[in-house]
Design an enzyme around this catalytic site. Structure first.
Site, PDB file in Angstrom:
ATOM      1  CD  GLU A  19       6.535  -4.073 -13.341  1.00 24.71           C
ATOM      2  OE1 GLU A  19       6.717  -3.156 -14.185  1.00 24.71           O
ATOM      3  OE2 GLU A  19       7.434  -4.830 -12.970  1.00 24.71           O
ATOM      4  CG  HIS A  22      12.974  -1.721 -10.279  1.00 18.26           C
ATOM      5  ND1 HIS A  22      12.813  -2.610 -11.302  1.00 18.26           N
ATOM      6  CD2 HIS A  22      13.625  -2.413  -9.309  1.00 18.26           C
ATOM      7  CE1 HIS A  22      13.348  -3.781 -10.972  1.00 18.26           C
ATOM      8  NE2 HIS A  22      13.847  -3.677  -9.764  1.00 18.26           N
ATOM      9  CG  ASP A  26      11.807  -0.314 -13.860  1.00 19.95           C
ATOM     10  OD1 ASP A  26      12.991  -0.596 -13.621  1.00 19.95           O
ATOM     11  OD2 ASP A  26      10.857  -0.988 -13.437  1.00 19.95           O
TER      12      ASP A  26
END
Length: 185
Positions: free
Chosen positions: A117, A156, A166
């Site tokens: 992330e 993603h 994303d």
């Protein structure tokens, strides 16, 4: 940066997430999925991502958090806007980051991927230091896991088409790939 014998990134900060489990027997890491998130949406900093990944987020802290009720997610790593790297799940375990997903005909990408992330949104550019850290992390992962190559680093949105955005249009894939190639030579 390097991956140690315990499948931890050195020198990342370690915060243990309960939202993980064992990979299927015989499954090896062969993909890296890049994500982006901010909590609350559009805001950076604070402890909300840690709290989400450790199931300790106060759902009353922000109106948008109501949608997180019962959500159990994690990623292996988070790179914040200042370049701080936090690891939540050791790489040999399965983090719960990709959800319903498919890559080159294989479903359940969590089984064979590492999730990273980046603290960010689809409308703001990522920080320079995030690219620097991410390139260093990816070099360490490619050195440790031979199945991972520059061609097996995806967003993603690529494994959850139509469901996820994303890391989004602000993410500079060309820049990242140039950084990986430059440090590889």
């Amino acid at each position: 940066m390097r991956v140690d014998q315990n499948n931890r990134l050195i020198p990342a900060q370690q915060v243990e997430s309960p939202n993980c489990d064992d990979r299927p027997v015989g499954e090896c890491v062969g993909l890296v999925v890049i994500h982006a998130m901010s909590l609350p949406p559009g805001e950076f900093g604070g402890s909300y991502i840690d709290e989400l990944f450790t199931n300790s987020i106060d759902l009353q802290a922000h109106p948008s958090f109501e949608s997180l009720k019962g959500v159990r997610v994690s990623s292996h790593l988070v790179v914040d806007r200042n370049g701080q790297v936090t690891q939540y799940v050791p790489f040999h375990r399965r983090a719960w980051h990709a959800g319903v997903s498919e890559y080159q005909g294989r479903v359940n990408c969590n089984d064979f991927s590492i999730g990273i992330e980046l603290e960010g949104t689809e409308s703001e550019p990522f920080a320079d230091v995030q690219y620097i850290r991410l390139a260093s992390i990816l070099q360490a992962l490619m050195a440790r896991y031979p199945e991972v190559s520059a061609g097996r680093i995806v967003g993603h949105s690529e494994v959850a088409r139509g469901r996820k955005w994303d890391p989004g249009p602000q993410f500079d894939w060309q820049r990242l790939m140039q950084m990986i190639r430059r440090s590889d030579s």
